[in-house]
Design a protein around this motif. Structure first.
Motif, PDB file in Angstrom:
ATOM      1  N   ASN A   8     -54.632  53.496 -67.742  1.00 32.80           N
ATOM      2  CA  ASN A   8     -55.109  52.210 -67.228  1.00 32.80           C
ATOM      3  C   ASN A   8     -56.356  52.459 -66.373  1.00 32.80           C
ATOM      4  OD1 ASN A   8     -53.695  49.676 -64.971  1.00 32.80           O
ATOM      5  ND2 ASN A   8     -55.350  49.539 -66.460  1.00 32.80           N
ATOM      6  N   GLU A   9     -57.496  52.646 -67.041  1.00 34.68           N
ATOM      7  CA  GLU A   9     -58.743  52.857 -66.300  1.00 34.68           C
ATOM      8  C   GLU A   9     -59.955  52.584 -67.179  1.00 34.68           C
ATOM      9  OE1 GLU A   9     -58.995  56.891 -64.770  1.00 34.68           O
ATOM     10  OE2 GLU A   9     -57.832  57.633 -66.449  1.00 34.68           O
ATOM     11  N   ASP A  10     -61.116  52.674 -66.580  1.00 34.61           N
ATOM     12  CA  ASP A  10     -62.356  52.540 -67.339  1.00 34.61           C
ATOM     13  C   ASP A  10     -62.360  53.608 -68.430  1.00 34.61           C
ATOM     14  OD1 ASP A  10     -65.445  51.555 -67.060  1.00 34.61           O
ATOM     15  OD2 ASP A  10     -65.271  53.634 -67.730  1.00 34.61           O
ATOM     16  N   CYS A  11     -62.780  53.243 -69.634  1.00 35.91           N
ATOM     17  CA  CYS A  11     -62.637  54.193 -70.745  1.00 35.91           C
ATOM     18  C   CYS A  11     -63.500  55.443 -70.576  1.00 35.91           C
ATOM     19  CB  CYS A  11     -62.891  53.519 -72.072  1.00 35.91           C
ATOM     20  SG  CYS A  11     -64.579  52.986 -72.312  1.00 35.91           S
ATOM     21  N   THR A  28     -61.574  51.177 -82.704  1.00 36.10           N
ATOM     22  CA  THR A  28     -61.706  50.430 -81.456  1.00 36.10           C
ATOM     23  C   THR A  28     -62.500  49.129 -81.602  1.00 36.10           C
ATOM     24  OG1 THR A  28     -62.052  50.730 -79.085  1.00 36.10           O
ATOM     25  CG2 THR A  28     -63.802  51.570 -80.535  1.00 36.10           C
ATOM     26  N   ASP A  29     -62.321  48.289 -80.618  1.00 32.08           N
ATOM     27  CA  ASP A  29     -62.811  46.916 -80.635  1.00 32.08           C
ATOM     28  C   ASP A  29     -63.373  46.610 -79.242  1.00 32.08           C
ATOM     29  OD1 ASP A  29     -62.937  44.171 -81.201  1.00 32.08           O
ATOM     30  OD2 ASP A  29     -60.794  43.851 -80.823  1.00 32.08           O
ATOM     31  N   PRO A  30     -64.581  47.121 -78.954  1.00 35.22           N
ATOM     32  CA  PRO A  30     -65.131  46.940 -77.595  1.00 35.22           C
ATOM     33  C   PRO A  30     -65.648  45.518 -77.384  1.00 35.22           C
ATOM     34  CG  PRO A  30     -66.697  48.119 -78.972  1.00 35.22           C
ATOM     35  CD  PRO A  30     -65.495  47.868 -79.836  1.00 35.22           C
ATOM     36  N   GLY A  57     -63.772  37.427 -68.475  1.00 29.62           N
ATOM     37  CA  GLY A  57     -64.442  38.278 -67.493  1.00 29.62           C
ATOM     38  C   GLY A  57     -64.721  39.693 -67.962  1.00 29.62           C
ATOM     39  N   TRP A  58     -64.242  40.092 -69.159  1.00 25.07           N
ATOM     40  CA  TRP A  58     -64.480  41.479 -69.572  1.00 25.07           C
ATOM     41  C   TRP A  58     -65.607  41.593 -70.598  1.00 25.07           C
ATOM     42  CZ3 TRP A  58     -63.595  41.317 -74.687  1.00 25.07           C
ATOM     43  CH2 TRP A  58     -62.540  40.536 -75.180  1.00 25.07           C
ATOM     44  N   ASP A  59     -66.297  40.484 -70.876  1.00 26.37           N
ATOM     45  CA  ASP A  59     -67.463  40.579 -71.779  1.00 26.37           C
ATOM     46  C   ASP A  59     -68.642  39.852 -71.142  1.00 26.37           C
ATOM     47  OD1 ASP A  59     -69.025  41.202 -73.929  1.00 26.37           O
ATOM     48  OD2 ASP A  59     -68.232  39.661 -75.249  1.00 26.37           O
ATOM     49  N   GLN A 178     -56.724  39.373 -79.476  1.00 31.03           N
ATOM     50  CA  GLN A 178     -55.767  40.298 -80.107  1.00 31.03           C
ATOM     51  C   GLN A 178     -55.973  40.318 -81.628  1.00 31.03           C
ATOM     52  OE1 GLN A 178     -51.674  39.783 -78.922  1.00 31.03           O
ATOM     53  NE2 GLN A 178     -50.913  40.788 -80.773  1.00 31.03           N
ATOM     54  N   LYS A 179     -56.092  41.512 -82.191  1.00 28.61           N
ATOM     55  CA  LYS A 179     -56.305  41.626 -83.634  1.00 28.61           C
ATOM     56  C   LYS A 179     -54.964  41.843 -84.347  1.00 28.61           C
ATOM     57  CE  LYS A 179     -61.091  42.605 -84.338  1.00 28.61           C
ATOM     58  NZ  LYS A 179     -61.548  41.897 -83.160  1.00 28.61           N
ATOM     59  N   PRO A 180     -54.869  41.412 -85.614  1.00 28.73           N
ATOM     60  CA  PRO A 180     -53.602  41.552 -86.322  1.00 28.73           C
ATOM     61  C   PRO A 180     -53.274  43.015 -86.680  1.00 28.73           C
ATOM     62  CG  PRO A 180     -55.245  40.451 -87.710  1.00 28.73           C
ATOM     63  CD  PRO A 180     -55.891  40.678 -86.383  1.00 28.73           C
ATOM     64  N   ASP A 200     -58.002  54.644 -79.078  1.00 27.32           N
ATOM     65  CA  ASP A 200     -58.620  53.327 -78.870  1.00 27.32           C
ATOM     66  C   ASP A 200     -58.947  53.194 -77.392  1.00 27.32           C
ATOM     67  OD1 ASP A 200     -59.486  50.770 -78.630  1.00 27.32           O
ATOM     68  OD2 ASP A 200     -57.827  49.835 -79.693  1.00 27.32           O
ATOM     69  N   PRO A 201     -60.226  53.363 -77.018  1.00 28.34           N
ATOM     70  CA  PRO A 201     -60.619  53.316 -75.593  1.00 28.34           C
ATOM     71  C   PRO A 201     -60.744  51.900 -75.033  1.00 28.34           C
ATOM     72  CG  PRO A 201     -62.228  54.498 -76.959  1.00 28.34           C
ATOM     73  CD  PRO A 201     -61.367  53.720 -77.870  1.00 28.34           C
ATOM     74  N   PHE A 202     -60.655  50.876 -75.897  1.00 30.05           N
ATOM     75  CA  PHE A 202     -60.711  49.471 -75.451  1.00 30.05           C
ATOM     76  C   PHE A 202     -59.482  48.780 -76.043  1.00 30.05           C
ATOM     77  CE2 PHE A 202     -65.119  50.996 -75.757  1.00 30.05           C
ATOM     78  CZ  PHE A 202     -65.699  50.554 -74.575  1.00 30.05           C
ATOM     79  N   MET A 203     -58.279  49.212 -75.622  1.00 25.51           N
ATOM     80  CA  MET A 203     -57.111  48.874 -76.450  1.00 25.51           C
ATOM     81  C   MET A 203     -56.578  47.463 -76.278  1.00 25.51           C
ATOM     82  SD  MET A 203     -53.672  50.713 -75.143  1.00 25.51           S
ATOM     83  CE  MET A 203     -53.229  50.682 -73.406  1.00 25.51           C
ATOM     84  N   GLY A 204     -57.002  46.717 -75.247  1.00 24.54           N
ATOM     85  CA  GLY A 204     -56.565  45.328 -75.109  1.00 24.54           C
ATOM     86  C   GLY A 204     -55.061  45.201 -75.125  1.00 24.54           C
ATOM     87  N   SER A 205     -54.532  44.468 -76.092  1.00 25.84           N
ATOM     88  CA  SER A 205     -53.084  44.230 -76.175  1.00 25.84           C
ATOM     89  C   SER A 205     -52.341  45.364 -76.875  1.00 25.84           C
ATOM     90  CB  SER A 205     -52.834  42.923 -76.925  1.00 25.84           C
ATOM     91  OG  SER A 205     -53.194  43.099 -78.280  1.00 25.84           O
ATOM     92  N   ILE A 224     -58.821  48.866 -69.228  1.00 28.17           N
ATOM     93  CA  ILE A 224     -59.203  48.743 -67.818  1.00 28.17           C
ATOM     94  C   ILE A 224     -58.392  47.660 -67.100  1.00 28.17           C
ATOM     95  CG2 ILE A 224     -61.064  47.042 -68.134  1.00 28.17           C
ATOM     96  CD1 ILE A 224     -62.790  48.848 -66.291  1.00 28.17           C
ATOM     97  N   ASN A 225     -57.988  46.620 -67.804  1.00 28.64           N
ATOM     98  CA  ASN A 225     -57.322  45.471 -67.168  1.00 28.64           C
ATOM     99  C   ASN A 225     -55.828  45.762 -66.968  1.00 28.64           C
ATOM    100  OD1 ASN A 225     -55.662  42.869 -67.556  1.00 28.64           O
ATOM    101  ND2 ASN A 225     -57.698  42.066 -67.101  1.00 28.64           N
ATOM    102  N   LYS A 226     -55.358  45.528 -65.715  1.00 26.46           N
ATOM    103  CA  LYS A 226     -53.974  45.890 -65.360  1.00 26.46           C
ATOM    104  C   LYS A 226     -52.940  45.124 -66.168  1.00 26.46           C
ATOM    105  CE  LYS A 226     -53.718  47.651 -60.653  1.00 26.46           C
ATOM    106  NZ  LYS A 226     -55.118  48.042 -60.490  1.00 26.46           N
ATOM    107  N   LEU A 227     -53.154  43.805 -66.300  1.00 25.02           N
ATOM    108  CA  LEU A 227     -52.161  42.982 -66.999  1.00 25.02           C
ATOM    109  C   LEU A 227     -52.134  43.317 -68.494  1.00 25.02           C
ATOM    110  CD1 LEU A 227     -50.099  40.679 -66.934  1.00 25.02           C
ATOM    111  CD2 LEU A 227     -51.998  39.088 -67.341  1.00 25.02           C
ATOM    112  N   TYR A 228     -53.310  43.436 -69.114  1.00 27.93           N
ATOM    113  CA  TYR A 228     -53.348  43.793 -70.535  1.00 27.93           C
ATOM    114  C   TYR A 228     -52.669  45.154 -70.734  1.00 27.93           C
ATOM    115  CZ  TYR A 228     -57.157  40.287 -70.977  1.00 27.93           C
ATOM    116  OH  TYR A 228     -57.939  39.167 -70.950  1.00 27.93           O
ATOM    117  N   PHE A 229     -52.953  46.063 -69.786  1.00 24.37           N
ATOM    118  CA  PHE A 229     -52.394  47.417 -69.909  1.00 24.37           C
ATOM    119  C   PHE A 229     -50.862  47.378 -69.854  1.00 24.37           C
ATOM    120  CE2 PHE A 229     -50.780  51.386 -68.182  1.00 24.37           C
ATOM    121  CZ  PHE A 229     -51.344  52.298 -69.053  1.00 24.37           C
TER     122      PHE A 229
END
Ligand SMILES: C[S@@+](CC[C@H](N)C(=O)[O-])C[C@H]1O[C@@H](n2cnc3c(N)ncnc32)[C@H](O)[C@@H]1O
Length: 241
Positions: A8-11, A28-30, A57-59, A178-180, A200-205, A224-229
């Motif tokens: 859970n940090e900056d990639c 990955t999906d930045p 807020g992340w883009d 979120q991607k399928p 996946d350094p930008f793993m989102g969900s 990077i995001n705590k809740l998504y992580f």
């Protein structure tokens, strides 16, 4: 049992934990650098969808800062990729050329720009313009012109069609982009082998992690995001192989 490691940090920081030349596939999906562009447009998207990515807020980076971020990401990517490793980066169509230029500067070998077509996109403003239903993906190999390519003798077009993420896959919390799993599994199966390590350094969900685990691959995910992580960690842990 698939080996899963999540940070859970900056990639850029997170990738420093990964030894040189150990990753078989980066999938990955930045951020697409569309946040400011969408906010500047009078599309009412925010009203239509509470969790609209442009408001998440992340883009939000301006173009030059986003390029710097992508440059730092590719610099670490080529350090951790094995020679002959592969990379798929999802991207907005209007940023494809910029991303290829950055990747080539770091020695990645550009192979293909492909399209993901969503069969059932949200028909936003359908009476005003063409409904957005496509995103692109860019395919690179590192240090060799060919990597793992499990096409099983079939002709594979540079085009994949799936439905948008089904509600059943969204039960571990809401991520606006979120991607399928079907889409990620497709690339996992073609571009890697059993027990390979996928990053996946930008793993989102955590969709890439789910696809990796279901297909018997090892996975390293960074978000990077705590809740998504938190949601991604639960989701991947709850995935059976
Ligand atoms: C397009 S989304 C990925 C969605 C993912 N493919 C899925 O299916 O859920 C990009 C993600 O990258 C995260 N992110 C943005 N900048 C980051 C950074 N510097 N390091 C790590 N994660 C970052 C965002 O919080 C967001 O969740």
């Amino acid at each position: 049992m698939a080996d899963i490691t999540l940070y859970n940090e900056d990639c850029i920081k997170g990738m420093k934990h990964i030894p040189d030349e150990t990753i078989d596939l980066i999938l990955t999906d930045p951020p697409y650098n569309l946040g400011q562009f969408m906010q500047d447009r009078d599309t009412n998207l925010k009203k239509m969808r509470e969790n609209f990515f442009g408001a998440a807020g992340w883009d939000d980076l301006n173009f030059n800062d986003w390029k710097r971020c992508m440059n730092a990401f590719f610099q670490e990517a080529v350090r951790v990729l094995k020679k002959g490793g592969s990379m798929i980066v999802f991207m907005s169509i209007i940023k494809v050329e910029t991303l290829i230029n950055i990747a080539e500067k770091h020695g990645l070998y550009y192979k293909t720009t492909g399209i993901w077509h969503k069969l059932n996109p949200m028909p936003r403003n359908m009476n005003l313009h063409f409904v957005n239903s496509i995103e692109s993906w860019i395919y690179f190999t590192y240090n060799k012109k060919t990597g793992t390519f499990n096409n099983e003798g079939k002709v594979l077009h540079d085009f994949i069609e799936t439905s948008v993420t089904p509600n059943g896959e969204r039960r571990h919390g809401v991520h606006p982009t979120q991607k399928p799993e079907k889409l990620l599994s497709y690339f996992v199966q073609i571009l890697s082998n059993k027990a390979d390590i996928i990053l996946d350094p930008f793993m989102g969900s955590g969709s890439t992690g789910v696809a990796a685990k279901k297909n018997g691959r090892q996975f390293i995910g960074i978000e990077i995001n705590k809740l998504y992580f938190k949601n991604a960690s639960k989701r991947i842990a709850g995935t059976s192989i």
